[in-house]
Design a protein around this motif. Structure first.
Motif, PDB file in Angstrom:
ATOM      1  N   ILE A 607      13.493 -28.808  26.134  1.00 48.66           N
ATOM      2  CA  ILE A 607      12.718 -28.657  27.372  1.00 48.66           C
ATOM      3  C   ILE A 607      11.264 -29.029  27.068  1.00 48.66           C
ATOM      4  O   ILE A 607      10.609 -28.409  26.232  1.00 48.66           O
ATOM      5  CB  ILE A 607      12.804 -27.217  27.916  1.00 48.66           C
ATOM      6  CG1 ILE A 607      14.269 -26.853  28.217  1.00 48.66           C
ATOM      7  CG2 ILE A 607      11.963 -27.078  29.184  1.00 48.66           C
ATOM      8  CD1 ILE A 607      14.472 -25.418  28.648  1.00 48.66           C
ATOM      9  N   LYS A 608      10.764 -30.055  27.748  1.00 44.83           N
ATOM     10  CA  LYS A 608       9.449 -30.620  27.411  1.00 44.83           C
ATOM     11  C   LYS A 608       8.285 -29.884  28.065  1.00 44.83           C
ATOM     12  O   LYS A 608       7.154 -29.942  27.578  1.00 44.83           O
ATOM     13  CB  LYS A 608       9.412 -32.100  27.804  1.00 44.83           C
ATOM     14  CG  LYS A 608      10.429 -32.959  27.059  1.00 44.83           C
ATOM     15  CD  LYS A 608      10.348 -34.415  27.507  1.00 44.83           C
ATOM     16  CE  LYS A 608      11.370 -35.272  26.773  1.00 44.83           C
ATOM     17  NZ  LYS A 608      12.751 -34.947  27.151  1.00 44.83           N
ATOM     18  N   PHE A 614      14.181 -17.128  24.081  1.00 45.76           N
ATOM     19  CA  PHE A 614      15.210 -16.306  24.716  1.00 45.76           C
ATOM     20  C   PHE A 614      14.835 -14.837  24.622  1.00 45.76           C
ATOM     21  O   PHE A 614      14.516 -14.332  23.553  1.00 45.76           O
ATOM     22  CB  PHE A 614      16.538 -16.572  23.993  1.00 45.76           C
ATOM     23  CG  PHE A 614      17.670 -15.668  24.401  1.00 45.76           C
ATOM     24  CD1 PHE A 614      18.146 -15.655  25.701  1.00 45.76           C
ATOM     25  CD2 PHE A 614      18.279 -14.843  23.465  1.00 45.76           C
ATOM     26  CE1 PHE A 614      19.203 -14.837  26.071  1.00 45.76           C
ATOM     27  CE2 PHE A 614      19.342 -14.023  23.812  1.00 45.76           C
ATOM     28  CZ  PHE A 614      19.802 -14.018  25.121  1.00 45.76           C
ATOM     29  N   ASN A 615      14.864 -14.153  25.761  1.00 43.99           N
ATOM     30  CA  ASN A 615      14.610 -12.715  25.788  1.00 43.99           C
ATOM     31  C   ASN A 615      15.885 -12.002  25.348  1.00 43.99           C
ATOM     32  O   ASN A 615      16.963 -12.252  25.887  1.00 43.99           O
ATOM     33  CB  ASN A 615      14.228 -12.285  27.215  1.00 43.99           C
ATOM     34  CG  ASN A 615      13.693 -10.863  27.257  1.00 43.99           C
ATOM     35  OD1 ASN A 615      14.095 -10.015  26.470  1.00 43.99           O
ATOM     36  ND2 ASN A 615      12.783 -10.608  28.187  1.00 43.99           N
ATOM     37  N   ILE A 622      11.316 -17.180  28.526  1.00 40.69           N
ATOM     38  CA  ILE A 622       9.895 -17.191  28.892  1.00 40.69           C
ATOM     39  C   ILE A 622       9.163 -18.291  28.130  1.00 40.69           C
ATOM     40  O   ILE A 622       9.423 -18.528  26.953  1.00 40.69           O
ATOM     41  CB  ILE A 622       9.247 -15.802  28.632  1.00 40.69           C
ATOM     42  CG1 ILE A 622       7.798 -15.781  29.130  1.00 40.69           C
ATOM     43  CG2 ILE A 622       9.344 -15.405  27.169  1.00 40.69           C
ATOM     44  CD1 ILE A 622       7.206 -14.391  29.213  1.00 40.69           C
ATOM     45  N   GLY A 623       8.263 -18.988  28.830  1.00 40.94           N
ATOM     46  CA  GLY A 623       7.494 -20.071  28.227  1.00 40.94           C
ATOM     47  C   GLY A 623       6.327 -19.547  27.410  1.00 40.94           C
ATOM     48  O   GLY A 623       5.635 -18.609  27.826  1.00 40.94           O
ATOM     49  N   LYS A 624       6.085 -20.143  26.254  1.00 43.58           N
ATOM     50  CA  LYS A 624       5.027 -19.688  25.340  1.00 43.58           C
ATOM     51  C   LYS A 624       3.634 -19.930  25.919  1.00 43.58           C
ATOM     52  O   LYS A 624       2.753 -19.063  25.847  1.00 43.58           O
ATOM     53  CB  LYS A 624       5.168 -20.418  24.002  1.00 43.58           C
ATOM     54  CG  LYS A 624       4.168 -19.985  22.944  1.00 43.58           C
ATOM     55  CD  LYS A 624       4.380 -20.781  21.653  1.00 43.58           C
ATOM     56  CE  LYS A 624       3.339 -20.395  20.604  1.00 43.58           C
ATOM     57  NZ  LYS A 624       3.503 -21.204  19.362  1.00 43.58           N
ATOM     58  N   ASP A 625       3.404 -21.117  26.507  1.00 38.72           N
ATOM     59  CA  ASP A 625       2.063 -21.479  26.970  1.00 38.72           C
ATOM     60  C   ASP A 625       1.805 -21.065  28.419  1.00 38.72           C
ATOM     61  O   ASP A 625       0.789 -20.448  28.728  1.00 38.72           O
ATOM     62  CB  ASP A 625       1.845 -22.987  26.816  1.00 38.72           C
ATOM     63  CG  ASP A 625       1.900 -23.429  25.357  1.00 38.72           C
ATOM     64  OD1 ASP A 625       1.467 -22.627  24.505  1.00 38.72           O
ATOM     65  OD2 ASP A 625       2.374 -24.543  25.084  1.00 38.72           O
ATOM     66  N   TYR A 626       2.720 -21.415  29.320  1.00 36.38           N
ATOM     67  CA  TYR A 626       2.480 -21.180  30.747  1.00 36.38           C
ATOM     68  C   TYR A 626       3.115 -19.895  31.272  1.00 36.38           C
ATOM     69  O   TYR A 626       2.908 -19.516  32.426  1.00 36.38           O
ATOM     70  CB  TYR A 626       2.990 -22.373  31.563  1.00 36.38           C
ATOM     71  CG  TYR A 626       2.327 -23.662  31.178  1.00 36.38           C
ATOM     72  CD1 TYR A 626       0.983 -23.903  31.496  1.00 36.38           C
ATOM     73  CD2 TYR A 626       3.029 -24.641  30.475  1.00 36.38           C
ATOM     74  CE1 TYR A 626       0.367 -25.081  31.132  1.00 36.38           C
ATOM     75  CE2 TYR A 626       2.419 -25.832  30.108  1.00 36.38           C
ATOM     76  CZ  TYR A 626       1.089 -26.048  30.436  1.00 36.38           C
ATOM     77  OH  TYR A 626       0.474 -27.219  30.067  1.00 36.38           O
ATOM     78  N   LYS A 627       3.876 -19.221  30.412  1.00 35.13           N
ATOM     79  CA  LYS A 627       4.479 -17.915  30.729  1.00 35.13           C
ATOM     80  C   LYS A 627       5.443 -17.952  31.924  1.00 35.13           C
ATOM     81  O   LYS A 627       5.685 -16.933  32.563  1.00 35.13           O
ATOM     82  CB  LYS A 627       3.392 -16.853  30.994  1.00 35.13           C
ATOM     83  CG  LYS A 627       2.352 -16.711  29.888  1.00 35.13           C
ATOM     84  CD  LYS A 627       2.998 -16.331  28.566  1.00 35.13           C
ATOM     85  CE  LYS A 627       1.954 -16.224  27.445  1.00 35.13           C
ATOM     86  NZ  LYS A 627       2.566 -15.977  26.123  1.00 35.13           N
TER      87      LYS A 627
END
Length: 657
Positions: A607-608, A614-615, A622-627
């Motif tokens: 996923i770019k 994974f929770n 959940i995305g690391k940068d944009y949450k």
């Protein structure tokens, strides 16, 4: 810690059956431990799928972890796999014992078997084959084997059918001995005068069958006539298979082994030889046929005023398809319109009563593929359960219920003879943890479950999701939360239908459980106590039927999945799809393609738009940068970028939410 020493974690030792995943790691189920023991890829110690193994493990509330110490018993030595010629082009040599003298065959669950080069010259790359492990030298990372059978190139219709049946040890053909015996039964199948005299003659009453367009074996027919104002006599007539199929005959024994017909796209593997299933026993139109019948007098409210069970002779006037009956219901005209309209009206009354009594109502969409001359899927039909289907279904459910009530009452009156209480189709309450999981899955989507009124709450949920993108996904989770129905002599009722008594009686051409019920019912009707066997006898037969039923469901699902994957190949790089997230694991997201209900997979690392993790609660990523958070049930856009026929994967590309 005393004396500066670390407290060592205690190991536990036990045995269990190993289940190896497609990723190479494995799990071992241990009685008394809630979670299966996780076995890392490098700790499976040459064990293969289904082996009985000895393991050591450490208890851990999150993920108990262990390793295989010893293989106690091999599950099998023969495997279905894909032959790879010149495997150096496909694999990293450092992980395999490849030499100039060896070829390699790849087996599911990441097991690879080496084949000597001089034994594999006549085989082709990507042949699907049956291979047997002959030895596994201690110095080798991989076992050595020999090819026993070639099914053909992977992905071809015949290859997939024959290899699948081989894997589950299902015979595609009947022996010459059984075919000859079937011909003898057919040749003696005429109905003599004495047989007609011993049965209730229903041939003068309007009777018809309603089945799928491609059906060849007609188990059931339905008759109707008006008795008086607002009261009708309804006859549910089931093929009298046991009149021809004698107990313990070679055909009866073969039918018991098979247990059920298997329905694959474009092919049926019948329980009985075709000359019996499609001809002699089938309730074909305009031919006198023997049947076992339930005759009911029903009023306009759907109340049963009177019932009779016994052997009959019928003559079907017409063979209807579901589509033909649906047109008659919709257009309110056509052959036997009055009869069909009354049956439809009464079936609605029966459905209403069943739902009021607490029955679950899953209005599932059936997926059917249109095949070309090579049996490749070229288009897809999503068929809703129409009025014509529910008409027949309700009368079959009612018949199975009434037959079970009758046998149960008869057997309870004769317990002094140590006779079995009955033969039941039972369905237990759903697992509480699975219901809690379902509740957590649907919560982010705006739905809820009342745990104090599970059935009515689930029915309300099923109505709420109707026509929504998440409908198919939630229906699947509802089904997974339910217990599996099975056969037993011990009655606990049928939870899903809310029936106290229920059995299987209406499909003896394609289900052996129904044959057992027919024989037991006839013995009760004739008061033939000597022929009624012990509880243990019936329980053993029913356990076999339940076990085989699960195997046959696995076969049908696996072949259906192959058809889905083959169909998905048409859309490679072609267009975007709407998809619904159906699940996650540590590496992947699973997506249901809404138009076709085909499941595909996206690797998290591919996923770019962000780096997603994974929770561990299993419900979201959940995305690391944009949450950004994505839940099960969220709708996204995807594209099909690859299809893996070997592993039966559809690989998707993530576009956006």
């Amino acid at each position: 810690m005393k004396n500066g020493k670390k407290k060592e974690k205690k190991y536990f030792f036990t045995t269990g059956t190993i289940n190896i995943t497609n990723y190479g790691y494995a799990f071992v189920h241990v009685e008394g431990i809630q979670k299966d023991i996780f076995i890392p890829k490098d700790k499976i110690n040459r064990s293969l799928e289904g082996d009985l193994v000895k393991i050591k493990f450490k208890k851990n509330k999150v993920k108990p972890k262990g390793e295989v110490l010893k293989i106690i018993k091999r599950n099998k030595k023969k495997f279905i796999g894909i032959l790879k010629i010149n495997p150096q082009h496909y694999y990293n040599n450092s992980t395999l014992d490849i030499s100039n003298k060896m070829q390699i065959i790849c087996i599911c669950n990441n097991v690879s078997i080496l084949i000597p080069k001089n034994k594999s010259k006549k085989y082709k790359h990507d042949d699907k084959v049956l291979v047997e492990i002959t030895r596994w030298p201690k110095k080798n990372k991989n076992p050595i084997g020999r090819i026993i059978k070639v099914f053909g190139k992977i992905g071809i219709y015949k290859t997939e059918i024959h290899s699948l049946l081989e894997e589950y040890e299902i015979s595609n053909k009947f022996s010459h001995k059984i075919k000859d015996e079937a011909k003898k039964i057919f040749s003696k199948g005429f109905i003599n005068f004495k047989e007609k005299q011993n049965r209730k003659d229903m041939r003068s009453i309007n009777t018809f069958t309603i089945d799928p367009i491609d059906a060849k074996d007609f188990d059931d027919a339905i008759s109707i006539r008006k008795i008086e104002k607002k009261i009708w006599e309804i006859g549910i007539h089931i093929s009298d298979v046991t009149h021809y199929l004698k107990e313990n005959s070679i055909i009866d024994k073969e039918a018991y082994i098979r247990t059920s017909s298997i329905y694959l796209m474009g092919k049926v593997i019948p329980m009985l030889p075709n000359i019996l299933s499609d001809e002699l026993c089938s309730l074909q139109p305009e031919i006198d046929k023997l049947s076992f019948s339930l005759i009911l007098n029903i009023n306009e409210r759907g109340n049963i005023l009177k019932s009779w069970i016994g052997k009959t002779i019928i003559r079907s006037n017409k063979k209807f398809t579901y589509n033909e009956v649906q047109k008659i219901i919709d257009k309110k005209k056509g052959k036997f319109y009055k009869e069909i309209n009354i049956l439809y009206y009464l079936s609605r009354k029966l459905i209403k009563k069943r739902l009021k009594n607490g029955s679950l109502y899953l209005d599932r969409i059936e997926t059917k593929f249109q095949l070309n001359e090579k049996n490749d899927p070229i288009s897809i039909d999503l068929e809703k359960n129409k009025s014509a289907h529910s008409l027949i279904e309700e009368f079959m459910l009612l018949t199975n219920q009434k037959i079970s009530e009758f046998i149960s009452k008869k057997s309870n009156n004769n317990n002094k003879y140590n006779q079995p209480p009955s033969i039941y189709r039972i369905h237990d309450k759903p697992d509480h943890e699975k219901i809690l999981y379902l509740k957590q899955i649907i919560k982010p989507l705006g739905y809820s479950l009342d745990l104090k009124n599970i059935k009515s709450s689930i029915n309300h949920l099923l109505l709420q999701i109707k026509g929504k993108p998440e409908q198919h996904m939630i229906e699947n989770f509802v089904l997974r939360s339910m217990s599996k129905a099975k056969y037993s002599t011990k009655n606990i009722g049928h939870y899903g239908l809310s029936f106290i008594h229920y059995t299987h009686f209406t499909s003896p051409i394609r289900r052996y459980s129904d044959i057992i019920t027919h024989r037991l019912l006839q013995n009760y009707l004739m008061n033939n106590k000597k022929k009624i066997k012990s509880i243990d006898f019936y329980e053993k037969k029913l356990q076999h039927c339940s076990n085989q039923e699960r195997i046959i469901l696995d076969i049908e699902r696996e072949f259906f999945k192959y058809m889905q994957i083959k169909f998905a190949k048409i859309f490679l790089q072609e267009k975007e799809f709407d998809g619904v997230i159906t699940g996650f694991n540590e590496w992947s997201i699973y997506i249901d393609l809404i138009p076709y209900h085909i499941e595909g997979m996206i690797k998290l690392r591919n996923i770019k738009e962000d780096c997603y993790t994974f929770n561990s609660n299993g419900f979201n990523i959940i995305g690391k940068d944009y949450k950004n958070i994505y839940f099960v049930g969220d709708k996204i856009k995807v594209k099909i970028i690859d299809v893996d026929l070997e592993k039966k994967y559809v690989i998707l590309d993530w576009i956006n939410k």
